[in-house]
Enzyme design. Structure first.
Site, PDB file in Angstrom:
ATOM      1  N   LYS A 101       0.853  -1.191   0.000  1.00  0.00           N
ATOM      2  CA  LYS A 101       0.000   0.000   0.000  1.00  0.00           C
ATOM      3  C   LYS A 101       0.882   1.231   0.000  1.00  0.00           C
ATOM      4  CE  LYS A 101      -4.550   0.676   0.386  1.00  0.00           C
ATOM      5  NZ  LYS A 101      -5.593  -0.327   0.080  1.00  0.00           N
ATOM      6  N   GLY A 114     -20.896   5.699   3.199  1.00  0.00           N
ATOM      7  CA  GLY A 114     -19.769   6.097   2.338  1.00  0.00           C
ATOM      8  C   GLY A 114     -20.214   6.016   0.894  1.00  0.00           C
TER       9      GLY A 114
HETATM   10  N1  GLU Z   1      -7.310  -0.098  -3.407  1.00  0.00           N
HETATM   11  C1  GLU Z   1      -8.009  -1.316  -3.686  1.00  0.00           C
HETATM   12  C2  GLU Z   1      -8.077  -2.205  -2.441  1.00  0.00           C
HETATM   13  O1  GLU Z   1      -7.888  -1.749  -1.340  1.00  0.00           O
HETATM   14  C3  GLU Z   1      -7.476  -2.036  -4.909  1.00  0.00           C
HETATM   15  C4  GLU Z   1      -6.059  -2.472  -4.856  1.00  0.00           C
HETATM   16  C5  GLU Z   1      -5.522  -2.989  -6.189  1.00  0.00           C
HETATM   17  O2  GLU Z   1      -6.277  -3.136  -7.118  1.00  0.00           O
HETATM   18  O3  GLU Z   1      -4.324  -3.243  -6.219  1.00  0.00           O
HETATM   19  O4  GLU Z   1      -8.394  -3.358  -2.530  1.00  0.00           O
END
Ligand code: GLU
Length: 415
Positions: free
Chosen positions: A105, A216
Site C-alpha cells: 500500500k 460512504g
Molecule cells: N485499493 C483497492 C483495495 O484496497 C485495490 C487495490 C488494487 O487493485 O491493487 O483493494
C-alpha cells in the site's frame, strides 16, 4: 482516524490466526511486519508558485506469493501505521482469493480537496519519481485507493514509462481503458461485494430484495448502490451517507439518480425526497444488508450493539474494530469481512496485469464471469473455515489467508 492504531489491530489479527494454525514463532514474527517499507519527503510546486513538502509512503508488506499489490491513497490523515495496516490487509486479501500476488500500500499525506488538477498531477508524478526504482510489474504494482482514480494512474504510468524509456502498462492497474486498462475494473470492488452477498443470501436463506443501506458514497459505495439491485433482483436503498452527512427515505432512493446527484453536487445531501438523519443512525437501521464503504474504524464497540442488519458486507478496508467483531458475532450478524468482500477490485486488477502482459484484452462478460467464480469460491472457502474453526468470519478469512502466505514463506525457505 489514528486514535485507534490500525496497524496494532492488523498485527493482533495475524497473531490470532497464527495461533489457530499453530505457526512457529519465526513465521509469526515475519507475518506481523512489512518486509520492506519506504518513506519519502516530496516537494511539489503549487499553482501559487510556492513549494510545499508532502510526506509519502510505499510499503511492500509481503511478497512471498508474488509482487506486492495495493493502492495509493491521497489523504491528510495517513501515517506510516495506517499504511502498514492497509498493506497487511492487502496481503491477506490477495491470499484469500488465491491470487498470485503479495500485498502492499502507499499513501501521500495531503488534502486532495484543496489541490487543483495540475497540483494533483505534479504530486502524482513526484510520487513516481520517488518510488520508480522500487515498483514494477514483477516487484510491486500500485492501483487507486481513497481519493485517487484512473486519471491519477494515467499520470503515474506515464511518469514511470518516461523514467524507464519503454512501455510498462502493467506497472499500475485501474488505468483508463485507452492506455492499458481492463473492462470491468471500475465497478469490480462493489461487484465482488455484491457477489458475496448473493452467496450469503443463498446459503443462509436471507432476502436481498428487502432494504439496504450504504455508509460512504465514493466509487465503491456508488457502484454497490446500483449493482445490488441489478445483480440481486431488487432491494430498497433506504439510506446513504458521505463525509458531509446522511440521508434517508423509507420508500427507497433511485440509485442512478442519487449517483448523478452526488457527482453533480459533490454530496448526497439535498437529494429530492430525502430526510437528513444523524450519520451514526444509518448503521442502526433495520436492513437486510449494510455496506460500510467509508474509512477505517466506523463500526466500534460503541455502536456495534445497535446494528440490526442481517448481513454486513465490508466494502471499505478495516471498517470494524476487533471488539465490534465479537459483538456482531454474538448477535448472529453475518459479517462478510473486508479482505473477502472488497477483494473484487484487486482481483480485476490482477486480470488487468495479465492482459497487459500479453497485450490482448478480454471482453467485459469474461471479466465478470472470472470475477464471479473467484469471489464465490473464496466466499465458500471462508464459510468452511468458519465451520471448521468455530470462529467469527474475519478470523476464519484470516486463517485461510495466513495459512497460504505462511506456506509460501516456508516453501521459499524463509522460515
Ligand atoms: N485499493 C483497492 C483495495 O484496497 C485495490 C487495490 C488494487 O487493485 O491493487 O483493494
Amino acid at each position: 482516524m489514528e486514535s485507534y492504531n490500525s496497524f496494532r489491530v492488523a498485527q493482533q489479527q495475524v497473531k490470532e490466526a497464527a495461533r489457530l494454525l499453530h505457526l512457529d514463532q519465526p513465521t509469526i514474527d515475519l507475518l506481523q511486519w512489512p518486509q520492506r517499507e519506504f518513506s519519502f519527503t516530496l516537494h511539489a510546486k503549487l499553482d501559487s508558485g510556492k513549494t510545499r513538502i508532502y510526506h509519502a509512503y510505499r510499503i511492500q508488506y509481503n511478497y512471498a506469493r508474488g509482487p506486492a499489490k495495493g493502492g495509493i491513497r491521497f489523504h491528510p490523515d495517513e501515517t506510516i501505521d495506517t499504511i502498514r495496516a492497509l498493506a497487511s490487509w492487502m496481503t491477506w486479501k490477495t491470499a484469500v482469493v488465491d491470487l498470485p500476488l503479495g500485498g502492499g500500500k502507499g499513501g501521500v499525506c495531503c488534502d486532495p480537496k484543496t489541490l487543483s488538477e495540475r497540483e494533483l498531477e505534479t504530486l502524482s508524478r513526484e510520487y513516481i519519481r520517488a518510488t520508480a526504482e522500487f515498483i514494477g510489474v514483477d516487484k510491486d504494482v500500485p492501483a487507486p485507493d481513497v481519493y485517487t482514480n484512473p486519471q491519477t494512474m494515467a499520470w503515474m504510468m506515464d511518469e514511470y514509462e518516461t523514467i524507464m524509456h519503454r512501455h510498462h502498462p502493467g506497472v499500475l492497474t485501474d488505468k483508463p481503458q485507452q492506455i492499458g486498462g481492463t473492462e470491468g475494473r471500475r465497478d469490480a470492488t462493489a461487484r465482488g461485494g455484491v457477489i458475496t452477498v448473493r452467496e450469503a443470501c443463498l446459503l443462509h436463506g436471507l432476502d436481498p430484495t428487502r432494504a439496504y443501506a450504504i455508509q460512504g458514497f465514493g466509487n465503491a459505495g456508488q457502484r454497490a448502490a446500483l449493482l445490488h439491485q441489478e445483480l440481486l433482483g431488487g432491494g430498497r436503498l433506504i439510506a446513504v451517507s458521505d463525509s458531509r452527512g446522511a440521508i434517508y427515505n423509507a420508500e427507497g432512493f433511485d440509485p442512478k439518480e442519487l449517483v448523478t446527484h452526488k457527482l453533480r453536487t459533490g454530496s448526497v445531501l439535498n437529494f429530492p425526497g430525502s430526510t437528513i438523519i444523524p450519520r451514526e443512525s444509518l448503521l442502526e437501521l433495520d436492513v437486510e444488508v449494510l455496506y460500510p464503504a467509508a474509512l477505517e474504524n466506523s463500526i466500534t464497540q460503541q455502536n456495534a450493539d445497535a446494528i440490526k442488519a442481517r448481513i454486513v458486507c465490508e466494502l471499505s478496508n478495516g471498517p470494524t474494530t476487533p471488539e465490534a467483531d465479537l459483538v456482531l458475532y454474538k448477535k448472529g450478524i453475518h459479517v462478510i469481512p473486508d479482505i473477502l468482500a472488497s477483494a473484487g477490485g484487486v482481483t480485476v486488477s490482477y486480470f488487468e496485469m495479465v492482459q497487459d502482459n500479453y497485450s490482448y484484452f478480454w471482453e467485459e462478460e469474461l471479466v465478470h464471469a472470472r470475477l464471479d467464480k473467484k469471489l464465490a469460491k473464496a466466499y465458500h472457502t471462508v464459510q468452511e473455515a468458519i465451520k471448521e474453526k468455530q470462529v467469527h468470519p474475519r478470523l476464519a478469512a484470516m486463517v485461510v489467508a495466513v495459512a497460504r502466505v505462511a506456506q509460501a514463506c516456508k516453501l521459499r525457505g524463509w522460515v
